[in-house]
Design a protein around this motif. Sequence first.
Motif, PDB file in Angstrom:
ATOM      1  N   GLN A 170      25.401  54.664  41.201  1.00  0.00           N
ATOM      2  CA  GLN A 170      26.013  55.284  42.385  1.00  0.00           C
ATOM      3  C   GLN A 170      27.047  56.331  41.989  1.00  0.00           C
ATOM      4  OE1 GLN A 170      23.430  54.251  44.491  1.00  0.00           O
ATOM      5  NE2 GLN A 170      25.060  54.896  45.840  1.00  0.00           N
ATOM      6  N   GLU A 171      27.845  56.029  40.968  1.00  0.00           N
ATOM      7  CA  GLU A 171      28.829  57.006  40.474  1.00  0.00           C
ATOM      8  C   GLU A 171      28.110  58.206  39.865  1.00  0.00           C
ATOM      9  OE1 GLU A 171      32.099  57.141  40.799  1.00  0.00           O
ATOM     10  OE2 GLU A 171      32.181  55.252  41.883  1.00  0.00           O
ATOM     11  N   ALA A 172      27.020  57.942  39.146  1.00  0.00           N
ATOM     12  CA  ALA A 172      26.236  59.034  38.552  1.00  0.00           C
ATOM     13  C   ALA A 172      25.670  59.930  39.644  1.00  0.00           C
ATOM     14  CB  ALA A 172      25.115  58.469  37.685  1.00  0.00           C
ATOM     15  N   LEU A 173      25.139  59.317  40.688  1.00  0.00           N
ATOM     16  CA  LEU A 173      24.558  60.080  41.790  1.00  0.00           C
ATOM     17  C   LEU A 173      25.606  60.964  42.468  1.00  0.00           C
ATOM     18  CD1 LEU A 173      22.089  60.716  43.490  1.00  0.00           C
ATOM     19  CD2 LEU A 173      22.641  58.727  44.908  1.00  0.00           C
ATOM     20  N   ALA A 174      26.796  60.432  42.666  1.00  0.00           N
ATOM     21  CA  ALA A 174      27.866  61.225  43.282  1.00  0.00           C
ATOM     22  C   ALA A 174      28.167  62.465  42.432  1.00  0.00           C
ATOM     23  CB  ALA A 174      29.121  60.375  43.461  1.00  0.00           C
ATOM     24  N   ARG A 175      28.207  62.315  41.110  1.00  0.00           N
ATOM     25  CA  ARG A 175      28.481  63.450  40.216  1.00  0.00           C
ATOM     26  C   ARG A 175      27.329  64.445  40.231  1.00  0.00           C
ATOM     27  NH1 ARG A 175      31.769  59.574  40.429  1.00  0.00           N
ATOM     28  NH2 ARG A 175      33.800  59.833  39.505  1.00  0.00           N
ATOM     29  N   LEU A 176      26.100  63.927  40.281  1.00  0.00           N
ATOM     30  CA  LEU A 176      24.942  64.818  40.336  1.00  0.00           C
ATOM     31  C   LEU A 176      24.920  65.606  41.645  1.00  0.00           C
ATOM     32  CD1 LEU A 176      22.215  62.523  38.764  1.00  0.00           C
ATOM     33  CD2 LEU A 176      23.226  64.590  37.766  1.00  0.00           C
ATOM     34  N   GLU A 177      25.292  64.955  42.743  1.00  0.00           N
ATOM     35  CA  GLU A 177      25.359  65.657  44.025  1.00  0.00           C
ATOM     36  C   GLU A 177      26.415  66.761  43.985  1.00  0.00           C
ATOM     37  OE1 GLU A 177      25.955  62.370  46.697  1.00  0.00           O
ATOM     38  OE2 GLU A 177      23.802  61.961  46.832  1.00  0.00           O
ATOM     39  N   GLN A 178      27.544  66.481  43.331  1.00  0.00           N
ATOM     40  CA  GLN A 178      28.573  67.510  43.164  1.00  0.00           C
ATOM     41  C   GLN A 178      28.027  68.674  42.337  1.00  0.00           C
ATOM     42  OE1 GLN A 178      32.183  67.765  43.944  1.00  0.00           O
ATOM     43  NE2 GLN A 178      31.392  66.504  45.596  1.00  0.00           N
ATOM     44  N   ALA A 179      27.322  68.366  41.263  1.00  0.00           N
ATOM     45  CA  ALA A 179      26.757  69.418  40.411  1.00  0.00           C
ATOM     46  C   ALA A 179      25.787  70.285  41.197  1.00  0.00           C
ATOM     47  CB  ALA A 179      26.067  68.803  39.191  1.00  0.00           C
ATOM     48  N   VAL A 180      24.935  69.663  41.986  1.00  0.00           N
ATOM     49  CA  VAL A 180      23.986  70.413  42.805  1.00  0.00           C
ATOM     50  C   VAL A 180      24.751  71.298  43.793  1.00  0.00           C
ATOM     51  CG1 VAL A 180      22.217  70.204  44.615  1.00  0.00           C
ATOM     52  CG2 VAL A 180      22.059  68.811  42.550  1.00  0.00           C
ATOM     53  N   GLY A 181      25.817  70.768  44.375  1.00  0.00           N
ATOM     54  CA  GLY A 181      26.628  71.555  45.304  1.00  0.00           C
ATOM     55  C   GLY A 181      27.217  72.792  44.654  1.00  0.00           C
ATOM     56  N   TRP A 182      27.658  72.654  43.415  1.00  0.00           N
ATOM     57  CA  TRP A 182      28.173  73.819  42.691  1.00  0.00           C
ATOM     58  C   TRP A 182      27.056  74.827  42.447  1.00  0.00           C
ATOM     59  CZ3 TRP A 182      32.864  75.319  42.681  1.00  0.00           C
ATOM     60  CH2 TRP A 182      33.898  74.384  42.764  1.00  0.00           C
ATOM     61  N   LEU A 183      25.899  74.339  42.051  1.00  0.00           N
ATOM     62  CA  LEU A 183      24.805  75.236  41.698  1.00  0.00           C
ATOM     63  C   LEU A 183      24.171  75.909  42.912  1.00  0.00           C
ATOM     64  CD1 LEU A 183      23.173  73.127  38.867  1.00  0.00           C
ATOM     65  CD2 LEU A 183      24.596  75.168  38.620  1.00  0.00           C
ATOM     66  N   ASP A 184      24.074  75.191  44.028  1.00  0.00           N
ATOM     67  CA  ASP A 184      23.455  75.810  45.213  1.00  0.00           C
ATOM     68  C   ASP A 184      24.495  76.459  46.129  1.00  0.00           C
ATOM     69  OD1 ASP A 184      24.575  73.782  46.814  1.00  0.00           O
ATOM     70  OD2 ASP A 184      22.658  72.799  47.222  1.00  0.00           O
ATOM     71  N   ARG A 185      25.734  76.474  45.678  1.00  0.00           N
ATOM     72  CA  ARG A 185      26.839  77.137  46.382  1.00  0.00           C
ATOM     73  C   ARG A 185      27.196  76.489  47.716  1.00  0.00           C
ATOM     74  NH1 ARG A 185      28.380  81.799  44.110  1.00  0.00           N
ATOM     75  NH2 ARG A 185      27.089  82.600  42.432  1.00  0.00           N
ATOM     76  N   SER A 186      26.868  75.208  47.875  1.00  0.00           N
ATOM     77  CA  SER A 186      27.212  74.527  49.125  1.00  0.00           C
ATOM     78  C   SER A 186      28.632  73.966  49.089  1.00  0.00           C
ATOM     79  CB  SER A 186      26.197  73.418  49.434  1.00  0.00           C
ATOM     80  OG  SER A 186      26.230  72.411  48.437  1.00  0.00           O
ATOM     81  N   ILE A 187      29.274  73.962  47.919  1.00  0.00           N
ATOM     82  CA  ILE A 187      30.677  73.560  47.835  1.00  0.00           C
ATOM     83  C   ILE A 187      31.454  74.640  47.079  1.00  0.00           C
ATOM     84  CG2 ILE A 187      30.220  71.082  47.930  1.00  0.00           C
ATOM     85  CD1 ILE A 187      30.729  70.947  44.932  1.00  0.00           C
ATOM     86  N   SER A 188      32.759  74.656  47.324  1.00  0.00           N
ATOM     87  CA  SER A 188      33.655  75.598  46.648  1.00  0.00           C
ATOM     88  C   SER A 188      34.888  74.855  46.178  1.00  0.00           C
ATOM     89  CB  SER A 188      34.069  76.709  47.604  1.00  0.00           C
ATOM     90  OG  SER A 188      32.955  77.454  48.004  1.00  0.00           O
ATOM     91  N   ALA A 189      35.630  75.500  45.307  1.00  0.00           N
ATOM     92  CA  ALA A 189      36.847  74.880  44.768  1.00  0.00           C
ATOM     93  C   ALA A 189      37.902  74.767  45.863  1.00  0.00           C
ATOM     94  CB  ALA A 189      37.383  75.709  43.614  1.00  0.00           C
ATOM     95  N   PRO A 190      38.566  73.602  45.964  1.00  0.00           N
ATOM     96  CA  PRO A 190      39.681  73.478  46.896  1.00  0.00           C
ATOM     97  C   PRO A 190      40.874  74.265  46.365  1.00  0.00           C
ATOM     98  CG  PRO A 190      39.502  71.504  45.570  1.00  0.00           C
ATOM     99  CD  PRO A 190      38.336  72.386  45.199  1.00  0.00           C
TER     100      PRO A 190
END
Length: 94
Positions: free
Chosen positions: A64-84
Amino acid sequence: MSQSTQLPKTSQLNEFSTLELAQALMERLSISPDDWHRLKSNRNSRANEQIAAAVVYLLKNQPQEALARLEQAVGWLDRSISAPPCPSHGEHKK
């Protein structure tokens, strides 16, 4: 580079567990406080950091922790998240 030059590195790496190697990679790819402002919006750096952390969590049997980190990585790569914004901004005006 010849294979004989590479063998000592390979044999040295065999002295470490897979988890230790993953943790070393995670440390290497983590953004240090000194580099935070320069790299906080660098999508590849942020994704690298998250993916390395995900590998460590997988090796620790924490999917579950791994999945959360992978989701964050995907967000960075697909530009769906940005730095706070940096949490230290504005604190100097107390």
